[in-house]
Write a protein that holds these residues in place. Structure first.
Motif, PDB file in Angstrom:
ATOM      1  N   ASN A  27      -9.609   6.023 -19.260  1.00 37.35           N
ATOM      2  CA  ASN A  27     -10.112   7.027 -18.327  1.00 37.35           C
ATOM      3  C   ASN A  27      -9.667   6.824 -16.890  1.00 37.35           C
ATOM      4  OD1 ASN A  27     -11.486   8.460 -20.253  1.00 37.35           O
ATOM      5  ND2 ASN A  27     -13.339   7.237 -20.059  1.00 37.35           N
ATOM      6  N   LEU A  28      -9.342   5.604 -16.502  1.00 41.29           N
ATOM      7  CA  LEU A  28      -9.060   5.321 -15.102  1.00 41.29           C
ATOM      8  C   LEU A  28      -7.789   4.514 -14.914  1.00 41.29           C
ATOM      9  CD1 LEU A  28     -12.588   4.164 -13.900  1.00 41.29           C
ATOM     10  CD2 LEU A  28     -11.534   6.373 -13.531  1.00 41.29           C
ATOM     11  N   ASN A  29      -7.099   4.761 -13.801  1.00 44.11           N
ATOM     12  CA  ASN A  29      -6.057   3.839 -13.366  1.00 44.11           C
ATOM     13  C   ASN A  29      -6.225   3.482 -11.903  1.00 44.11           C
ATOM     14  OD1 ASN A  29      -5.155   5.993 -11.882  1.00 44.11           O
ATOM     15  ND2 ASN A  29      -3.285   6.331 -13.053  1.00 44.11           N
ATOM     16  N   PHE A  30      -7.284   4.008 -11.278  1.00 40.77           N
ATOM     17  CA  PHE A  30      -7.399   3.797  -9.838  1.00 40.77           C
ATOM     18  C   PHE A  30      -8.061   2.479  -9.473  1.00 40.77           C
ATOM     19  CE2 PHE A  30     -11.842   4.409  -8.545  1.00 40.77           C
ATOM     20  CZ  PHE A  30     -12.393   4.937  -9.694  1.00 40.77           C
ATOM     21  N   PHE A  31      -8.562   1.733 -10.445  1.00 40.76           N
ATOM     22  CA  PHE A  31      -9.221   0.471 -10.112  1.00 40.76           C
ATOM     23  C   PHE A  31      -8.243  -0.522  -9.505  1.00 40.76           C
ATOM     24  CE2 PHE A  31     -12.390   2.117 -13.058  1.00 40.76           C
ATOM     25  CZ  PHE A  31     -13.533   1.886 -12.327  1.00 40.76           C
ATOM     26  N   GLU A  32      -7.010  -0.531  -9.991  1.00 40.14           N
ATOM     27  CA  GLU A  32      -6.017  -1.465  -9.480  1.00 40.14           C
ATOM     28  C   GLU A  32      -5.227  -0.881  -8.321  1.00 40.14           C
ATOM     29  OE1 GLU A  32      -5.697  -4.575 -10.312  1.00 40.14           O
ATOM     30  OE2 GLU A  32      -7.337  -4.396 -11.735  1.00 40.14           O
ATOM     31  N   LYS A  33      -4.822   0.366  -8.441  1.00 44.53           N
ATOM     32  CA  LYS A  33      -3.905   0.935  -7.466  1.00 44.53           C
ATOM     33  C   LYS A  33      -4.475   2.147  -6.744  1.00 44.53           C
ATOM     34  CE  LYS A  33       0.216  -0.461 -10.056  1.00 44.53           C
ATOM     35  NZ  LYS A  33       1.457  -0.011 -10.704  1.00 44.53           N
ATOM     36  N   GLY A  34      -5.724   2.492  -7.037  1.00 52.05           N
ATOM     37  CA  GLY A  34      -6.216   3.796  -6.669  1.00 52.05           C
ATOM     38  C   GLY A  34      -6.695   3.955  -5.252  1.00 52.05           C
ATOM     39  N   ILE A  35      -6.901   5.198  -4.921  1.00 50.42           N
ATOM     40  CA  ILE A  35      -7.226   5.595  -3.561  1.00 50.42           C
ATOM     41  C   ILE A  35      -8.639   5.186  -3.165  1.00 50.42           C
ATOM     42  CG2 ILE A  35      -7.466   7.595  -2.048  1.00 50.42           C
ATOM     43  CD1 ILE A  35      -5.294   8.947  -3.802  1.00 50.42           C
ATOM     44  N   ILE A  89      -9.850   2.755  -0.057  1.00 53.45           N
ATOM     45  CA  ILE A  89     -10.792   3.128   0.993  1.00 53.45           C
ATOM     46  C   ILE A  89     -11.810   2.010   1.206  1.00 53.45           C
ATOM     47  CG2 ILE A  89     -12.672   4.705   1.584  1.00 53.45           C
ATOM     48  CD1 ILE A  89     -11.043   6.936   0.211  1.00 53.45           C
ATOM     49  N   ILE A  90     -12.344   1.490   0.114  1.00 55.34           N
ATOM     50  CA  ILE A  90     -13.313   0.397   0.220  1.00 55.34           C
ATOM     51  C   ILE A  90     -12.665  -0.829   0.856  1.00 55.34           C
ATOM     52  CG2 ILE A  90     -14.747  -1.211  -1.100  1.00 55.34           C
ATOM     53  CD1 ILE A  90     -15.160   1.078  -3.131  1.00 55.34           C
ATOM     54  N   ASN A  91     -11.468  -1.175   0.409  1.00 55.38           N
ATOM     55  CA  ASN A  91     -10.787  -2.365   0.931  1.00 55.38           C
ATOM     56  C   ASN A  91     -10.482  -2.254   2.425  1.00 55.38           C
ATOM     57  OD1 ASN A  91     -10.829  -3.398  -1.627  1.00 55.38           O
ATOM     58  ND2 ASN A  91      -8.669  -3.017  -2.062  1.00 55.38           N
ATOM     59  N   HIS A  97     -16.115  -3.598   3.650  1.00 61.52           N
ATOM     60  CA  HIS A  97     -15.678  -3.566   2.255  1.00 61.52           C
ATOM     61  C   HIS A  97     -16.805  -3.030   1.356  1.00 61.52           C
ATOM     62  CE1 HIS A  97     -12.233  -5.577   3.894  1.00 61.52           C
ATOM     63  NE2 HIS A  97     -12.957  -6.639   4.243  1.00 61.52           N
ATOM     64  N   GLU A  98     -17.179  -3.756   0.316  1.00 63.75           N
ATOM     65  CA  GLU A  98     -18.208  -3.252  -0.611  1.00 63.75           C
ATOM     66  C   GLU A  98     -19.560  -3.032   0.061  1.00 63.75           C
ATOM     67  OE1 GLU A  98     -16.098  -5.609  -1.378  1.00 63.75           O
ATOM     68  OE2 GLU A  98     -15.112  -5.015  -3.243  1.00 63.75           O
ATOM     69  N   ASP A  99     -19.791  -3.672   1.200  1.00 63.78           N
ATOM     70  CA  ASP A  99     -21.060  -3.507   1.913  1.00 63.78           C
ATOM     71  C   ASP A  99     -21.025  -2.393   2.957  1.00 63.78           C
ATOM     72  OD1 ASP A  99     -22.426  -5.617   0.595  1.00 63.78           O
ATOM     73  OD2 ASP A  99     -21.390  -7.082   1.853  1.00 63.78           O
ATOM     74  N   SER A 100     -19.890  -1.723   3.103  1.00 72.12           N
ATOM     75  CA  SER A 100     -19.786  -0.637   4.079  1.00 72.12           C
ATOM     76  C   SER A 100     -20.707   0.520   3.711  1.00 72.12           C
ATOM     77  CB  SER A 100     -18.342  -0.123   4.152  1.00 72.12           C
ATOM     78  OG  SER A 100     -17.490  -1.081   4.717  1.00 72.12           O
ATOM     79  N   ARG A 101     -21.226   1.173   4.754  1.00 69.42           N
ATOM     80  CA  ARG A 101     -22.030   2.371   4.534  1.00 69.42           C
ATOM     81  C   ARG A 101     -21.080   3.555   4.379  1.00 69.42           C
ATOM     82  NH1 ARG A 101     -26.364   4.495   2.169  1.00 69.42           N
ATOM     83  NH2 ARG A 101     -26.844   6.554   3.021  1.00 69.42           N
ATOM     84  N   ILE A 102     -21.115   4.206   3.208  1.00 68.75           N
ATOM     85  CA  ILE A 102     -20.250   5.343   2.894  1.00 68.75           C
ATOM     86  C   ILE A 102     -21.112   6.586   2.750  1.00 68.75           C
ATOM     87  CG2 ILE A 102     -18.606   6.321   1.246  1.00 68.75           C
ATOM     88  CD1 ILE A 102     -17.958   3.413   0.392  1.00 68.75           C
ATOM     89  N   GLU A 103     -20.783   7.630   3.494  1.00 72.45           N
ATOM     90  CA  GLU A 103     -21.477   8.918   3.360  1.00 72.45           C
ATOM     91  C   GLU A 103     -20.509   9.947   2.776  1.00 72.45           C
ATOM     92  OE1 GLU A 103     -24.538   9.457   3.647  1.00 72.45           O
ATOM     93  OE2 GLU A 103     -25.404   8.050   5.098  1.00 72.45           O
ATOM     94  N   VAL A 104     -20.866  10.539   1.655  1.00 72.42           N
ATOM     95  CA  VAL A 104     -20.076  11.589   1.013  1.00 72.42           C
ATOM     96  C   VAL A 104     -20.629  12.936   1.464  1.00 72.42           C
ATOM     97  CG1 VAL A 104     -19.376  12.613  -1.180  1.00 72.42           C
ATOM     98  CG2 VAL A 104     -19.598  10.117  -0.975  1.00 72.42           C
ATOM     99  N   ILE A 105     -19.755  13.793   2.012  1.00 75.33           N
ATOM    100  CA  ILE A 105     -20.177  15.107   2.513  1.00 75.33           C
ATOM    101  C   ILE A 105     -19.492  16.199   1.695  1.00 75.33           C
ATOM    102  CG2 ILE A 105     -20.214  16.675   4.486  1.00 75.33           C
ATOM    103  CD1 ILE A 105     -20.446  14.330   6.324  1.00 75.33           C
ATOM    104  N   THR A 106     -20.297  17.114   1.154  1.00 79.03           N
ATOM    105  CA  THR A 106     -19.809  18.121   0.199  1.00 79.03           C
ATOM    106  C   THR A 106     -19.731  19.525   0.798  1.00 79.03           C
ATOM    107  OG1 THR A 106     -22.072  18.456  -0.576  1.00 79.03           O
ATOM    108  CG2 THR A 106     -20.737  16.832  -1.759  1.00 79.03           C
ATOM    109  N   THR A 107     -19.708  19.620   2.111  1.00 79.48           N
ATOM    110  CA  THR A 107     -19.793  20.925   2.783  1.00 79.48           C
ATOM    111  C   THR A 107     -18.748  21.921   2.300  1.00 79.48           C
ATOM    112  OG1 THR A 107     -20.676  19.845   4.752  1.00 79.48           O
ATOM    113  CG2 THR A 107     -19.796  22.056   5.043  1.00 79.48           C
ATOM    114  N   ALA A 108     -17.525  21.474   2.023  1.00 78.38           N
ATOM    115  CA  ALA A 108     -16.442  22.387   1.644  1.00 78.38           C
ATOM    116  C   ALA A 108     -16.643  22.985   0.258  1.00 78.38           C
ATOM    117  CB  ALA A 108     -15.106  21.657   1.708  1.00 78.38           C
TER     118      ALA A 108
END
Length: 311
Positions: free
Chosen positions: A31-39, A43-45, A50-61
């Motif tokens: 199902n996935l290939n982005f774990f190694e090379k993915g976008i 972004i997290i890296n 890193h994994e502790d960063s606060r990420i806000e997903v905005i769905t306005t569009a």
């Protein structure tokens, strides 16, 4: 201006995996290939914590925010991100909500989903929320990430309409102002799959100072504060450079008539290739013309290509 933030613009259809499948965990390799090379992993890296960063997903569009948003949240969480939130902002008045503004001030990453970029800019443009995003991008270790509409809206100039088939007819491509995180570029998405190169040609010939960026699906650019762009993801990035255009009939033909362009420059980037927005130099990661190619020290005679193999 000395920008401290990073920009990740994605062409759409980013491979998040089939999270709707009940057997997702068991079939992760398929199902996935982005774990190694993915976008999303990149972004997290690249984020501040890193994994502790606060990420806000905005769905306005998006017109289906309740379906799209949770997919991104789950994708980030599957990649071990520990602090992911979702903001379904559907009306302009919501951009003044104190809770939403405080959450954005605390964010290390904002991720804009796909949809309609004109919907995104008309709701967010010129608001307090927009101001906070711009201020954080300019002055903090902050990442603006956007896919599809979220990517198209990132620049000062934004394509919001235009038929792919008739893109090189004068007046067919409609351009307005974007969210202005980056200047002197114009971004188009779903680029290869929907045959949109003509849209960028017309956008660039109208102002050759602007670099056209065409993003394929599951493909993006990481743009750092020094103006360096790196191709990420599995597909292609097309760059359209109009600085050396020698001639055009743009101002001489009537609306709806074909446009001619002489000496337009096009570059094609794939994963790990880089382009410097300051020097306009592109470097191919695995160039066949590199000064030091990796060549096997000795090859067995029976493994060397024979004349008949090369015909």
């Amino acid at each position: 201006m000395n920008i401290k933030g990073k920009l990740v613009i994605i062409g759409g259809a980013v491979d998040k995996g089939s999270f709707t499948e009940a057997s997702f965990d068991k079939n992760i390799a398929n199902n996935l290939n982005f774990f190694e090379k993915g976008i999303l992993r990149r972004i997290i890296n690249e984020s501040k914590h890193h994994e502790d960063s606060r990420i806000e997903v905005i769905t306005t569009a998006s017109v289906i925010p309740k379906e799209v948003g949770p997919q991104y949240v789950k994708a980030f969480e599957y990649l071990k991100a520990k602090n992911v939130g979702l903001l379904n902002i559907e009306r302009r008045e919501q951009t003044n909500d104190p809770e939403i503004l405080e959450r954005m001030r605390a964010a290390d990453v904002v991720m804009f989903t796909g949809g309609d970029q004109l919907r995104l800019t008309s709701i967010l443009g010129g608001t307090k929320l927009h101001d906070i995003i711009l201020d954080k991008f300019r002055n903090e270790e902050f990442i603006y990430a956007g896919t599809s509409a979220g990517a198209a809206a990132a620049s000062n100039n934004m394509i919001y309409q235009g038929s792919s088939q008739e893109a090189l007819l004068k007046g067919e491509v409609k351009i307005t102002s974007g969210l202005s995180l980056i200047q002197n570029v114009i971004i188009d998405t779903h680029f290869v799959q929907r045959g949109r190169i003509g849209r960028l040609f017309q956008a660039v010939v109208g102002n050759p100072r602007v670099l056209g960026i065409g993003l394929g699906e599951d493909t993006g650019l990481l743009i750092t504060s020094d103006g360096r762009m790196e191709a990420i993801g599995s597909g292609l990035v097309i760059l359209v450079d109009g600085r050396n255009i020698a001639d055009t009939n743009l101002t001489q033909v009537e609306m709806g008539r074909p446009i001619s362009i002489n000496n337009l420059t096009v570059h094609v980037m794939s994963m790990y290739d880089t382009y410097d927005l300051n020097t306009h130099r592109m470097d191919i990661h695995n160039s066949q013309y590199a000064s030091e190619l990796i060549i096997p020290a000795e090859a067995d005679d029976d493994k060397k290509p024979q004349a008949e193999d090369l015909e």
